[in-house]
Design a protein around this motif. Structure first.
Motif, PDB file in Angstrom:
ATOM      1  N   ARG A   1     -10.103 -51.687  84.519  1.00 28.25           N
ATOM      2  CA  ARG A   1     -10.714 -51.703  85.852  1.00 28.25           C
ATOM      3  C   ARG A   1     -11.364 -50.362  86.129  1.00 28.25           C
ATOM      4  N   LEU A   2     -12.588 -50.399  86.643  1.00 26.00           N
ATOM      5  CA  LEU A   2     -13.325 -49.181  87.010  1.00 26.00           C
ATOM      6  C   LEU A   2     -13.416 -49.111  88.531  1.00 26.00           C
ATOM      7  N   THR A   3     -12.966 -47.993  89.087  1.00 24.41           N
ATOM      8  CA  THR A   3     -12.946 -47.828  90.544  1.00 24.41           C
ATOM      9  C   THR A   3     -13.841 -46.675  90.952  1.00 24.41           C
ATOM     10  N   ASP A   4     -14.665 -46.893  91.968  1.00 23.69           N
ATOM     11  CA  ASP A   4     -15.508 -45.845  92.544  1.00 23.69           C
ATOM     12  C   ASP A   4     -14.609 -44.934  93.372  1.00 23.69           C
ATOM     13  N   LEU A   5     -14.483 -43.665  92.979  1.00 21.43           N
ATOM     14  CA  LEU A   5     -13.566 -42.754  93.662  1.00 21.43           C
ATOM     15  C   LEU A   5     -14.079 -42.324  95.029  1.00 21.43           C
ATOM     16  N   THR A   6     -15.365 -42.532  95.292  1.00 22.01           N
ATOM     17  CA  THR A   6     -15.898 -42.212  96.619  1.00 22.01           C
ATOM     18  C   THR A   6     -15.420 -43.214  97.648  1.00 22.01           C
ATOM     19  N   THR A   7     -15.485 -44.487  97.308  1.00 19.17           N
ATOM     20  CA  THR A   7     -15.157 -45.533  98.277  1.00 19.17           C
ATOM     21  C   THR A   7     -13.808 -46.188  98.021  1.00 19.17           C
ATOM     22  N   GLY A   8     -13.251 -45.997  96.823  1.00 15.11           N
ATOM     23  CA  GLY A   8     -12.009 -46.686  96.473  1.00 15.11           C
ATOM     24  C   GLY A   8     -12.230 -48.129  96.082  1.00 15.11           C
ATOM     25  N   VAL A   9     -13.478 -48.541  95.936  1.00 20.16           N
ATOM     26  CA  VAL A   9     -13.802 -49.932  95.631  1.00 20.16           C
ATOM     27  C   VAL A   9     -13.813 -50.163  94.119  1.00 20.16           C
ATOM     28  N   GLU A  10     -13.172 -51.234  93.693  1.00 16.84           N
ATOM     29  CA  GLU A  10     -13.222 -51.633  92.284  1.00 16.84           C
ATOM     30  C   GLU A  10     -14.609 -52.195  91.997  1.00 16.84           C
ATOM     31  N   VAL A  11     -15.340 -51.558  91.076  1.00 20.17           N
ATOM     32  CA  VAL A  11     -16.724 -51.964  90.809  1.00 20.17           C
ATOM     33  C   VAL A  11     -16.866 -52.794  89.534  1.00 20.17           C
ATOM     34  N   TRP A  12     -15.779 -52.822  88.738  1.00 23.23           N
ATOM     35  CA  TRP A  12     -15.833 -53.624  87.502  1.00 23.23           C
ATOM     36  C   TRP A  12     -14.425 -53.861  87.004  1.00 23.23           C
TER      37      TRP A  12
END
Length: 637
Positions: free
Chosen positions: A189-200
């Motif tokens: 799982r790849l998470t955007d550390l800016t938003t905390g949203v899982e992007v993949w």
């Protein structure tokens, strides 16, 4: 005197009966052998443990699984749109297989596939079980203020890159009793550390048939139906562990016995569905969640959506299911998960407006975490225009729902303060993500409305650092029209970097004429590439004569090289010595190195050559360091 006699002599000297000494020596040797035996026994135990938990995975299996994961990530639309390399930190990679797997080596394979794409780079500054920290990164920074080291070559404070994304994963296996197979999965799982949203996220699977000689090792894992009675407290404890994807806890619950889909109630159907999902019995999980919906527990829609999205890879049905839960039954988490699907863009078009809509919907229905997400998006200007008032509003909503989030607040009080504070980070440290954030905040006017030459130039610089060279061009052009001399050079440099050499020369020329000597140096290099030695020499001479320019040393060095090789001039070693010496005096490592080379080869003066190689080495030329070492080994003083 041999060792035996020495011991005997020592014992007699201290009036000790030698037979007692021999007895003591015997026990010492026995203890040593016993310790050695215990070590060997411990090693044998470790070896036996490995034999009891053998892996069926071969290196080609692991490479195939990781290649599938890498291809899945790199195929995403948002990855293809990235204009600059993003930094990934490897988080923990769980191994729930009970097998001896080298997680760090496995992730090295995955990283190699990702690095080949040139879309991402990885930081080695944050430790995890899959990524040991490179201590030299920290140790090399201790060289600052150490007089033994050339401080121009030490690493500046603030030069480390913070990660943009976090990569988490899990390696697991599922037993298939009917077919005597073991199915291995790698979940990433790849998470955007800016938003905390899982992007993949992606699950790669491979099934391996058990050889007959290994079936005994897995015999216990095939027996799911063994009844293990546990107390209500034990059941609750194991259920909570199961929710954290502890496979052993999930299996204990199954062994304890669970009601069928016909017998489960409104609450228990979803719980059993989650247990089934976590041990890989996906079809049964579907049945339990559908039964929960029949019994009017509409959280079942959320769990069905997760099964469709993450396990079946069926985006159409995932969206359909989430929408029913969100729009019809006001199931808050389903609204947020639907927004996350539009953020990731997995098999659907990314849609920022729908992300905002469903995150807000989830927040309004009482989901604190999605209030935080939407607040962070406004705080960082991610997919929305930066708005610190809205960021503060949503952080407060999160706090009202859950006290855990009451410490959340915007980074800055106003947009202008944010841009001002981040300006130095953008320009000084050339941080693309910070520059992009300033641009996205909307504080800059469009190029046609920019009315100050210096400001227009600076905005152009920020766009260039952010990896948006085409957007920088109109700001530079407007700055030039407003009298900014520096913008001629910046625009020339930009065109050179995007390989439009004629356009670069067009803007370097007026910048050079106006006294920006970096432009003259750039112009000289472009002419040198074209083998227009006359114009190259002409521009290098302009810069070399101006000792105050940062590029004077390099220009003098280039002139020296032209006289050594006879490029556009008569070969003249005296002129070459003159220019290389001046270049060295201006602290050019290449100039000092070339001067040393002339002393060694032309004047046959190895003492002088070593002196200048040493200076070049101190200025950062590794090649000169090697020449210095060679002469030093020859005892040249």
């Amino acid at each position: 005197m041999n060792f035996y006699h020495l011991l005997k002599y020592s014992c007699k000297s201290y009036f000790v009966n030698f037979s007692y000494f021999t007895f003591a020596l015997f026990w010492l040797i026995s203890l040593f052998l016993l310790a050695s035996f215990e070590t060997l026994y411990a090693d044998e135990n470790r070896h036996q443990k490995q034999l009891d938990n053998p892996t069926l995975l071969e290196s080609t299996d692991i490479e195939s699984l990781l290649k599938n994961s890498a291809d899945s990530l790199l195929s995403k639309k948002f990855i293809k749109k990235l204009e600059s390399k993003k930094v990934i930190a490897i988080s923990n990679i769980q191994n729930t297989t009970k097998e001896q797997l080298d997680i760090e080596s496995i992730m090295v394979i995955f990283k190699s596939y990702i690095l080949d794409s040139e879309k991402f780079i990885f930081t080695n500054t944050i430790p995890s079980n899959a990524n040991k920290i490179d201590t030299m990164i920290k140790d090399s920074r201790k060289l600052r203020k150490d007089a033994e080291y050339n401080q121009y070559t030490t690493k500046e404070e603030g030069s480390l890159l913070a990660p943009d994304y976090s990569l988490w994963g899990k390696i697991s296996k599922k037993i298939k009793p009917q077919t005597k197979e073991v199915e291995y999965e790698i979940l990433l799982r790849l998470t955007d550390l800016t938003t905390g949203v899982e992007v993949w996220s992606n699950i790669s699977k491979i099934s391996k048939t058990l050889p007959k000689n290994m079936i005994e090792n897995y015999k216990k894992e095939f027996t799911f139906d063994t009844q293990v009675k546990m107390s209500q407290k034990q059941w609750k404890e194991n259920y909570e562990k199961c929710l954290t994807e502890d496979i052993n806890a999930c299996q204990k619950l199954i062994q304890n016995g669970v009601p069928s889909t016909n017998d489960c109630n409104k609450e228990s159907c979803n719980k059993i569905g989650l247990i089934m999902r976590n041990i890989g019995r996906i079809d049964e999980a579907f049945d339990y969640h559908k039964r929960a919906i029949d019994l009017e527990n509409y959280e079942g829609y959320r769990y069905l959506g997760i099964l469709y999205e993450s396990y079946k890879k069926d985006s159409t049905n995932a969206i359909k299911t989430y929408k029913i839960a969100c729009d019809k039954y006001k199931e808050k988490e389903s609204c947020g998960l639907l927004g996350s699907m539009y953020a990731k863009g997995d098999n659907i078009a990314q849609d920022s407006e729908k992300v905002i809509h469903y995150y807000k919907r989830a927040c309004d229905l009482g989901s604190s975490i999605f209030c935080v997400f939407i607040g962070m998006m406004y705080d960082y200007g991610k997919a929305v225009k930066r708005d610190l008032v809205m960021a503060k509003h949503y952080f407060q909503k999160a706090c009202d729902i859950d006290n855990e989030f009451c410490t959340m607040k915007p980074q800055y009080e106003t947009i202008e303060q944010a841009a001002k504070q981040e300006w130095d980070d953008c320009i000084k440290y050339k941080n693309p993500s910070v520059c992009k954030r300033i641009i996205d905040s909307g504080v800059f006017p469009s190029a046609d409305k920019c009315n100050d030459g210096q400001s227009c130039n600076d905005i152009g610089v920020i766009h260039k650092i952010a990896g948006l060279p085409k957007q920088a061009i109109p700001y530079y052009e407007k700055a030039i029209s407003l009298g900014s001399t520096r913008s001629y050079f910046n625009l020339g440099l930009l065109y050179e970097q995007i390989n439009q050499k004629e356009q670069a020369k067009k803007y370097y020329k007026p910048a050079c004429d106006k006294g920006i000597y970096e432009a003259c140096y750039g112009l000289g290099n472009l002419f040198l590439e074209e083998q227009d030695f006359f114009n190259a020499r002409k521009n290098f001479e302009i810069v070399c004569d101006k000792s105050s320019s940062d590029f004077s040393g390099d220009s003098c060095n280039n002139l020296g090289a032209m006289y050594v090789n006879g490029y556009g001039v008569r070969q003249d070693y005296d002129k070459a010595f003159e220019y290389h010496k001046k270049s060295c005096e201006l602290s050019s490592p290449e100039g000092c190195g070339n001067l040393g080379h002339l002393y060694e080869t032309i004047k046959q003066d190895k003492n002088k050559a070593k002196q200048y190689y040493g200076k070049a080495c101190d200025l950062g030329s590794q090649k000169a360091c090697q020449y210095y070492k060679s002469l030093n080994n020859q005892k040249i003083h």
